[in-house]
Write a protein that holds these residues in place. Structure first.
Motif, short mmCIF file in Angstrom:
data_model
loop_
_atom_site.label_atom_id
_atom_site.label_comp_id
_atom_site.label_asym_id
_atom_site.label_seq_id
_atom_site.Cartn_x
_atom_site.Cartn_y
_atom_site.Cartn_z
N ARG A 1 42.13 -13.94 -5.96
CA ARG A 1 41.54 -12.61 -6.13
C ARG A 1 41.93 -11.74 -4.95
O ARG A 1 41.55 -12.01 -3.80
N LYS B 1 36.23 -5.41 -2.44
CA LYS B 1 35.23 -6.46 -2.66
C LYS B 1 33.92 -5.87 -3.15
O LYS B 1 33.40 -4.90 -2.60
N GLY B 2 33.40 -6.48 -4.21
CA GLY B 2 32.11 -6.08 -4.76
C GLY B 2 32.19 -5.03 -5.86
O GLY B 2 31.17 -4.74 -6.49
N CYS C 1 40.85 -3.18 -5.78
CA CYS C 1 40.29 -4.51 -5.51
C CYS C 1 39.40 -4.55 -4.27
O CYS C 1 39.47 -5.49 -3.47
N GLY D 1 38.80 -4.33 1.78
CA GLY D 1 37.58 -3.68 2.24
C GLY D 1 37.66 -2.18 2.06
O GLY D 1 38.67 -1.64 1.61
N ASP E 1 39.60 -15.82 -2.52
CA ASP E 1 39.84 -14.43 -2.14
C ASP E 1 40.97 -14.40 -1.13
O ASP E 1 41.04 -15.25 -0.24
N TRP F 1 37.50 -5.30 -8.58
CA TRP F 1 37.77 -6.53 -7.84
C TRP F 1 37.50 -7.77 -8.70
O TRP F 1 38.07 -8.84 -8.46
N GLU F 2 36.66 -7.62 -9.70
CA GLU F 2 36.26 -8.77 -10.52
C GLU F 2 37.40 -9.26 -11.41
O GLU F 2 38.24 -8.48 -11.86
N THR G 1 41.63 -9.09 -2.40
CA THR G 1 40.35 -8.66 -1.84
C THR G 1 40.58 -7.73 -0.66
O THR G 1 41.17 -8.12 0.34
N GLN H 1 42.64 -9.35 -12.20
CA GLN H 1 41.47 -8.54 -11.89
C GLN H 1 41.53 -7.21 -12.62
O GLN H 1 42.61 -6.72 -12.97
#
Length: 170
Positions: A49, A72-73, A70, A53, A92, A77-78, A51, A11
């Motif tokens: 991935r 999410k969104g 990382c 918050g 994830d 994170w990608e 992940t 990532q």
């Protein structure tokens, strides 16, 4: 022989972002080559991935590694550009190891699993050992040249640990 390539946490935040390293940047070509070879053979490719918050800093991990990454969104994170393709599986995971990955390997009867990615000493080793616990008869290997640790010394220590746990180092 049913084969699987597991690409761990490749990532943006681990490569060029919040906790990126030059070692992670240097392995990108090797990881891309392994992915291409796996696809050419018809092997399954799975990406994990990391992940988190927005509350990351209040988690156990966030208290010990207080660097937001990382989420999410976010771009961090990608998965790095050019690695993932339509049809690849992305799992994830909220922590270092993914029981979901281990179950997926077991339920789908993979007999040969190759790991690459970051960080060798945290997420790569955690996922390899989980898969080994769930699938003790599967052949597991780690591509050392396509992994990067939090430091070169930690990378080497994780490779040694995996070798001790009967994971082939290639």
């Amino acid at each position: 022989m049913k084969r699987l390539l597991v690409v761990v946490d490749m990532q943006n935040d681990f490569i060029t972002g919040a906790i990126g390293t030059s070692e992670a940047q240097e392995i990108l070509p090797a990881v891309a080559q392994l992915i291409e070879e796996a696809r050419r053979r018809g092997d399954t490719v799975v990406f994990t991935r990391d992940t988190h918050g927005e509350d990351y800093l209040s988690t156990q991990e966030g208290k010990k590694l207080p660097v937001v990454h990382c989420v999410k969104g976010t771009k961090g994170w990608e998965i790095a550009d050019g690695l993932q393709k339509e049809g690849d599986i992305v799992l994830d995971k909220p922590s270092f190891g993914s029981p979901e990955l281990a179950r997926y390997v077991k339920e789908n009867g993979f007999s040969r699993i190759l790991f690459c990615g970051v960080c060798t000493d945290i997420c790569v080793v955690s996922n390899a050992l989980l898969v080994k616990a769930f699938c003790p008869e599967a052949e597991l290997a780690v591509a050392a040249r396509a992994c990067a640790g939090t430091s070169p010394a930690n990378h080497d220590a994780a490779i040694a640990t995996m070798r001790c746990c009967q994971i082939e180092v290639v």
